[in-house]
Design an enzyme around this catalytic site. Structure first.
Site, mmCIF file in Angstrom:
data_model
loop_
_atom_site.group_PDB
_atom_site.id
_atom_site.type_symbol
_atom_site.label_atom_id
_atom_site.label_comp_id
_atom_site.label_asym_id
_atom_site.label_seq_id
_atom_site.Cartn_x
_atom_site.Cartn_y
_atom_site.Cartn_z
ATOM 1 N N THR A 35 -35.773 74.208 -31.710
ATOM 2 C CA THR A 35 -35.576 72.923 -32.403
ATOM 3 C C THR A 35 -34.499 72.089 -31.720
ATOM 4 O O THR A 35 -34.304 70.943 -32.087
ATOM 5 C CB THR A 35 -35.135 73.180 -33.855
ATOM 6 O OG1 THR A 35 -33.936 73.962 -33.831
ATOM 7 C CG2 THR A 35 -36.203 73.926 -34.617
ATOM 8 N N ASP A 43 -37.924 77.272 -37.901
ATOM 9 C CA ASP A 43 -37.373 78.559 -37.527
ATOM 10 C C ASP A 43 -37.454 79.426 -38.779
ATOM 11 O O ASP A 43 -36.727 79.220 -39.730
ATOM 12 C CB ASP A 43 -35.896 78.363 -37.156
ATOM 13 C CG ASP A 43 -35.625 78.749 -35.712
ATOM 14 O OD1 ASP A 43 -36.482 79.416 -35.109
ATOM 15 O OD2 ASP A 43 -34.557 78.387 -35.217
#
Lengths: 495, 495
Positions: free
Chosen positions: B204, B262
């Site tokens: 990310t 995540d």
């Protein structure tokens, strides 16, 4: 300043869905694009978003050209000599909303519209679409979200309009065969009513109405042709996806199919979007109840019933819901061709026609006739029975097939295998899931002539070694895979 | 009997991941295969599972040939003249387990091993892998599941073995820059210890350690080369994915990346699998705490800390966890090149080196030195400081770069834009998420020289119009997209 003009090369490769564009490494570098990037391809005012693959050899693609796979070419409505420009496309807005849905947020109408619009226009990758489907599957959709999603599906697609009272019906599935639409439709048509039924292909089942009807007639018809069939016959039996009625629905089904899941909010929106798109004002919903269906018990069924009625109200549709026996297959065939054959025997009033499928269809047609006010309360069933047994429904069906375009009936799977009773006794239960899995493993719904034919139903007495059902497949590999399933899983409980 | 012998045609098309095989329509029909089917391609004893696309023209592919895209060719270790056979591949077993995970079931070690094995060997499509990632993301993984998944990831990949005490470190991310590994590593190496650090690329964030180190040296090294570097230098700074250490992890990251998510259980397994694969016995985990990190508050951080320690215990690894300030970027650069530059200024002890990144690295190196028992309790920080400021760590880094293979430093993004303070005041907060989004929109981590450089940190005083940070991009399009973000989102809170 980089010159951004590319000649199209048709790659003649079909992916079955995703839009792929191909550039040479050096051209991609010049445009500052990376493999897997989302790219905007513009031809005049027309544009598509595609995923970038990279050509590794000049024989595959020359510099200055962009290779388009079949689906991308079709969506852009382009040909090999056309010129396009190519741009980096930022992530679509809806990605943020999808993430919020994953985190359990209730999405607004505007947000859902954006997602559905991006799905409709192929701006999302498989990963992103799957994330959305999973968000809905696991966190659920509220009625408000479902209404918004339904409206978005309708608005991003084409719509049909008819004069008069427009009826429709739908079964939420989970029961093999249960091909009522192809019987109820002709009866309703024979009564002179309008039922512009559009059907989906199979999601988790071995056959959908569209797959089954396709054994008899073309089901992928253009919008104007469907309107013609309905105006002439009262009913069409076609696949909704081909006419862009709520096209997002079909694209979501493409994601659900390989996972064999059906999300509830998605299911509600999916059903009602198709009905709303064809202007139905009265809709009969069949919720089969059983251990393998979406409604495991009365409480599940009633919850779903309530949601359908609420959603109908929000959309201005009168919804009637019936809860039916979903504990075993309805009809004898399982798989497109085998189910089509059942339907024909009923419409033709043949002796060996499956009575369970016939009776259920008559009941449903009766309710619709009463809801339309064409027939008095309490007289629907009898009127339906007359329309079927007089041959009028069969006549209608032939008319519909003729107008949609008759298809040569596919042949039955070349390879077959009889599954026999291990013991003498009575059939106590049939496992719909195993039956469906067997039929799908044999090749249904893709190989039309595959699946299975059932000889014994619940409460039937059987002798040891008597045939319970016969498997049909187009390849030995698939038949063997199906036989392997039978080692671990029992389709029948005999006691 | 259908003859099942096909000559390979190299299609020279790279997809960036998925394995694609191409057949003509008639060959597919003969083999009873449909578009999108999963097919098993066998060359001698070697086999791969690929997804079937269909060639629509004989110019694209002749009958009797199978077109293989680049990744499929590579996995099969085949070339254009090779002969293969093609078979229908049933759905992989793990699909059933993935569905069960979606329904909240706790999976067994055997089931998780099957899923991880199918992921490792590319037997799952993007849709199926995404469903698994979503199941874990939304339903979570128990400690038992996480242990099983970690072991499966290690077992389905290669493993490294070293003599002596093997250390490792990991930061769970969420803070831009924070490039401690590239400073701690050389310090640990200078102390004569072994830290076979393998890193991931960004999920990310705008850069991972692997992306950053790649600005200085090659990070995609074969297993034997990595072992050589570590045996010689004590530390390697490489990408784990290239050596098949827990390869499933990297394939799962490929799914998470476009969604920028995540999953916790996934995160735990991912971290510990890499550590276990290199034989680390002492591991330091950094959990940054802040509004934009995985640990929003002390309670989140402690929960995660506990899970890491438990997982470590189950795997025979001593885990020490520190909770650090994650409320703003650590270091000044954000993006691979800009972060690499920060690291170098610290290792070279330059005046303008970012002190926050330096101090944090010294603290972490100190803890590791103490855990190794190489340095007495309470003396770790000072020893680490000596190893850095004496130039010994920089000497080690140069040694590592030389052995991994030096890379020409990429150049800074051609297009830049200064973001200035709207008002006079004090920096009260910096939004990590907006900073990361800006850097990613500029092109990080793919375009190495892009991202942003930060001039002002929390508590700094600013004048109206003073530069807060500078954006760098490789294309005007991307710079403009980043500038657009600044219209809606504030990166800085000044009061």
């Amino acid at each position: 300043m980089v010159v951004n003009k590319f000649l199209i090369k048709a790659m003649n490769i079909e992916t079955g869905g995703i839009l792929i564009a191909l550039l040479t490494e050096s051209d991609a570098q010049k445009l500052d694009l990376n493999i897997g990037d989302r790219v905007l391809i513009k031809k005049g005012r027309k544009e598509i978003t595609a995923i970038l693959d990279i050509a590794k050899s000049s024989r595959t693609l020359a510099k200055g050209k962009v290779g388009l796979f079949q689906e991308a070419l079709k969506h852009l409505n382009a040909k090999s000599t056309d010129q396009v420009s190519i741009h980096f496309a930022g992530k679509p807005k809806s990605l943020q909303y999808i993430k919020e849905k994953l985190h359990g947020k209730q999405l607004s109408g505007k947000e859902l519209h954006q997602i559905i619009d991006d799905i409709t226009n192929d701006r999302l990758t498989d990963i992103e679409k799957t994330a959305f489907v999973m968000g809905g599957y696991m966190n659920g959709f509220s009625v408000k979200e479902t209404v918004a999603m339904t409206k978005a599906m309708v608005e991003t697609g084409e719509q049909l309009k008819f004069n008069g009272i427009v009826l429709d019906k739908h079964c939420i599935g989970g029961v093999p065969n249960n091909r009522t639409t192809m019987i109820v439709g002709p009866i309703i048509a024979a009564a002179g009513l309008i039922m512009p039924k559009t059907s989906s292909r199979a999601i988790t089942s071995p056959a959908g109405t569209a797959d089954t009807m396709e054994c008899l007639a073309r089901v992928e018809l253009p919008k104007n042709k469907i309107e013609k069939v309905i105006k002439k016959c009262g009913v069409a039996l076609v696949h909704g996806g081909s006419v862009n009625l709520a096209p997002a629905d079909d694209k979501i089904i493409e994601i659900e199919r390989p996972l064999a899941i059906d999300a509830e909010g998605q299911l509600l929106a999916s059903v009602m979007a198709k009905k709303h798109s064809v202007g139905a004002k009265i809709v009969l919903i069949d919720i089969p109840m059983g251990p393998s269906t979406k409604a495991k018990n009365r409480s599940d069924a009633n919850k779903l019933k309530k949601k359908f009625v609420m959603l109908g109200k929000a959309l201005g549709i009168k919804v009637k819901v019936i809860v039916t026996d979903g504990s075993q297959p309805i009809g004898n065939g399982v798989g497109p061709l085998l189910e089509a054959k059942d339907v024909i025997t009923i419409l033709k009033n043949e002796d060996h026609a499956p009575t369970d499928l016939k009776e259920k269809s008559l009941k449903m047609a009766g309710i619709l006739l009463e809801l339309s006010k064409k027939v008095k309360k309490g007289k629907g069933y009898h009127r339906a029975k007359y329309l079927l047994e007089s041959g009028l429904a069969w006549q209608k069906m032939q008319e519909i097939i003729k107008m949609q375009g008759p298809q040569k009936m596919p042949s039955l799977g070349k390879y077959s295998f009889n599954v026999k009773a291990h013991r003498k006794g009575k059939v106590k239960a049939i496992d719909n899931l195993t039956i469906a899995k067997l039929a799908r493993t044999c090749g249904a719904p893709f190989d039309k002539g595959t699946g299975l034919f059932i000889y014994k139903k619940k409460k039937d007495k059987v002798e040891e070694g008597e045939i319970l059902f016969t498997l049909y497949a187009e390849s030995k590999d698939k038949l063997n895979l199906a036989k392997k399933i039978l080692i671990d899983q029992e389709a029948y409980l005999i006691k």
